[in-house]
Design a protein around this motif. Structure first.
Motif, short mmCIF file in Angstrom:
data_model
loop_
_atom_site.label_atom_id
_atom_site.label_comp_id
_atom_site.label_asym_id
_atom_site.label_seq_id
_atom_site.Cartn_x
_atom_site.Cartn_y
_atom_site.Cartn_z
N GLY A 1 26.53 29.10 33.20
CA GLY A 1 25.41 30.04 33.09
C GLY A 1 24.12 29.58 33.74
N CYS A 2 24.12 28.41 34.40
CA CYS A 2 22.85 27.89 34.96
C CYS A 2 22.52 28.49 36.31
N GLY A 3 23.43 29.28 36.89
CA GLY A 3 23.11 29.97 38.14
C GLY A 3 23.82 29.45 39.38
N LYS A 4 24.83 28.60 39.19
CA LYS A 4 25.54 28.01 40.33
C LYS A 4 26.24 29.08 41.17
N SER A 5 27.04 29.92 40.50
CA SER A 5 27.79 30.93 41.24
C SER A 5 26.86 31.92 41.91
N THR A 6 25.78 32.28 41.22
CA THR A 6 24.82 33.24 41.79
C THR A 6 24.23 32.66 43.07
N PHE B 1 18.44 39.74 37.82
CA PHE B 1 19.31 40.88 37.48
C PHE B 1 18.47 41.76 36.57
N1 LIG Z 1 26.01 40.69 37.85
C1 LIG Z 1 25.23 40.15 36.89
N2 LIG Z 1 24.46 40.92 36.11
C2 LIG Z 1 23.65 40.40 35.16
N3 LIG Z 1 23.57 39.09 34.89
C3 LIG Z 1 24.33 38.25 35.62
C4 LIG Z 1 25.21 38.74 36.66
N4 LIG Z 1 25.84 37.66 37.22
C5 LIG Z 1 25.38 36.58 36.56
N5 LIG Z 1 24.48 36.92 35.62
C6 LIG Z 1 23.75 35.99 34.73
O1 LIG Z 1 23.11 35.04 35.53
C7 LIG Z 1 23.16 33.75 34.93
C8 LIG Z 1 23.79 32.77 35.90
O2 LIG Z 1 25.15 33.11 36.05
P1 LIG Z 1 26.13 32.31 37.01
O3 LIG Z 1 25.48 32.16 38.34
O4 LIG Z 1 27.46 33.00 36.98
O5 LIG Z 1 26.22 30.89 36.30
P2 LIG Z 1 27.24 29.67 36.53
O6 LIG Z 1 28.06 29.96 37.74
O7 LIG Z 1 26.35 28.48 36.66
O8 LIG Z 1 28.06 29.59 35.28
C9 LIG Z 1 23.91 33.91 33.64
O9 LIG Z 1 22.98 34.03 32.61
C10 LIG Z 1 24.68 35.19 33.84
O10 LIG Z 1 24.90 35.83 32.62
#
Ligand SMILES: Nc1ncnc2c1ncn2[C@@H]1O[C@H](COP(=O)(O)OP(=O)(O)O)[C@@H](O)[C@H]1O
Ligand SMILES: [Mg+2]
Length: 360
Positions: free
Chosen positions: A39-44, A13
């Protein structure tokens, strides 16, 4: 049913890289659970599989075909979200039909699929209601129903049970798992809850800071964690850690920890004299023993926490290390007393003191 393959998947990002090159193969019909701290990137990662988030680099294949540039609607996946994402002004029936209507599925086919899904999920009586007239668990079932009527190649779940109370969560995880087995649809399920991961997964993928730490069947991860992170993350109460130095003398290897604490290690432990290590001991592998026992450590009993089926005991050993154990006879214990603790050497895990990697 299809395989899902990730190859060198990265995501930034702006300047910040949050997924650092993930490789993962998920088999046809497998229930894979991505677990790790918030915050480890699972959803991403899940959203990149869905096509809701663009990859920075890497490749994703579904059923063997590269989907990198396919929009979500062309990936033959269905996603279930934490907040259910139901249309509030549509009935349960209309919510379940919606995706099929968009795809111009024939009317009779839509009616048949919705009726089947409603039957499987126990929603038949609720088809005329609106989401606000449903409990949290029922809404979650509608969200599931909307996914299964699509009969996709892959289900993607992002913390679908996080908004439910504890009892319902336990019930729904069994239902989702049974449903997935019945349908045989390849599934990728994201949660931060290691108990959910342990109970539902065919294979668990443990993530930290945008990396995969370890992949394996639930009990394999529990019994053979690759490093201290996985060892501490999987299992509740968590594994106990005691840092120290390996000392070899006539009687076999021992751990010398702070303030004179010593702990016998397995005779076949390969660590050389003087190595800095951390011993890992599961709470169920610590036992309270008599004063006469030689290979035991004295501990000050701090708290006793009964859960009903088990009682957790927290006790401090010298060097300021707190240990948790599961007490066999909790009624005989009193906070403030001194107890003696013993760990079966063969049940002790050893990790490198610097890297945290498991030592064999
Ligand atoms: N749209 C975005 N813009 C900037 N940073 C993002 C965005 N979405 C997620 N992040 C960052 O990416 C990292 C992984 O987020 P995420 O995949 O939501 O983690 P999890 O699902 O494991 O809690 C986090 O540090 C989050 O802040
Ligand atoms: Mg998330």
């Amino acid at each position: 049913m299809a395989t899902v393959e990730l190859q060198g998947v990265r995501k930034s990002f702006g300047q910040l890289e949050v997924v650092h090159g993930v490789d993962l193969d998920i088999a046809e019909g497998e229930f894979a659970v991505l677990v790790g701290p918030s915050g480890c990137g699972k959803s991403t990662l899940l959203r990149m599989i869905a096509g809701l988030e663009e990859m920075t680099s890497g490749a994703i294949r579904i059923g063997g075909a590269i989907v990198n540039h396919l929009p979500p609607k062309d990936r033959d996946i269905a996603m279930v979200f934490q907040n259910y994402a139901l249309y509030p002004h549509k009935t349960v029936q209309a919510n379940m039909e919606f995706g099929l209507k968009l795809r111009k599925t024939p009317k009779a086919e839509i009616a048949r699929r919705v009726a089947d899904a409603a039957e499987i999920l126990g929603l038949t009586e609720l088809l005329g209601r609106h989401p606000r007239q449903l409990s949290g668990g029922q809404r979650q079932r509608v969200a599931m129903g909307r996914a299964i009527v699509r009969d996709p190649q892959v289900f993607l779940f992002d913390e679908p049970l996080s908004n439910l109370d504890a009892k319902l969560r336990v019930q729904m995880r069994t239902e989702i798992k049974a449903l997935q087995k019945r349908l045989g649809t390849t599934s990728v399920y994201v949660t931060h809850d290691q108990v959910e991961a342990m109970t539902m997964a065919d294979r668990i993928v443990v993530m930290r800071n945008g990396h995969i730490e370890q992949v394996g069947a639930p009990l394999d991860l529990y019994e053979r964690p690759a490093n201290m992170f996985v060892a501490g993350f999987i299992g509740s109460p968590a594994m106990n850690f005691i840092p120290g130095t390996v000392v070899r003398n006539g009687a076999g290897p021992v751990l010398r920890a702070a303030d004179g604490v010593t702990l016998r290690l397995a005779p076949d432990c390969a660590c050389e004299e003087g190595r800095q290590v951390v011993c890992g001991i599961r709470p169920e592998h610590l036992t309270i023993c008599s004063d006469a026992e030689q290979d035991a450590v004295s501990a000050a009993l701090r708290y006793i926490e009964p859960t009903g089926s088990q009682t957790f005991v927290f006790a401090d050993i010298a060097g300021g290390v707190q240990l948790c154990l599961i007490a066999a006879q909790p009624r005989l214990l009193a906070a403030g007393s001194t107890i003696r603790l013993r760990a079966e050497p063969s049940a002790v895990h050893l990790f490198d003191g610097a890297s945290g990697a498991v030592l064999h």
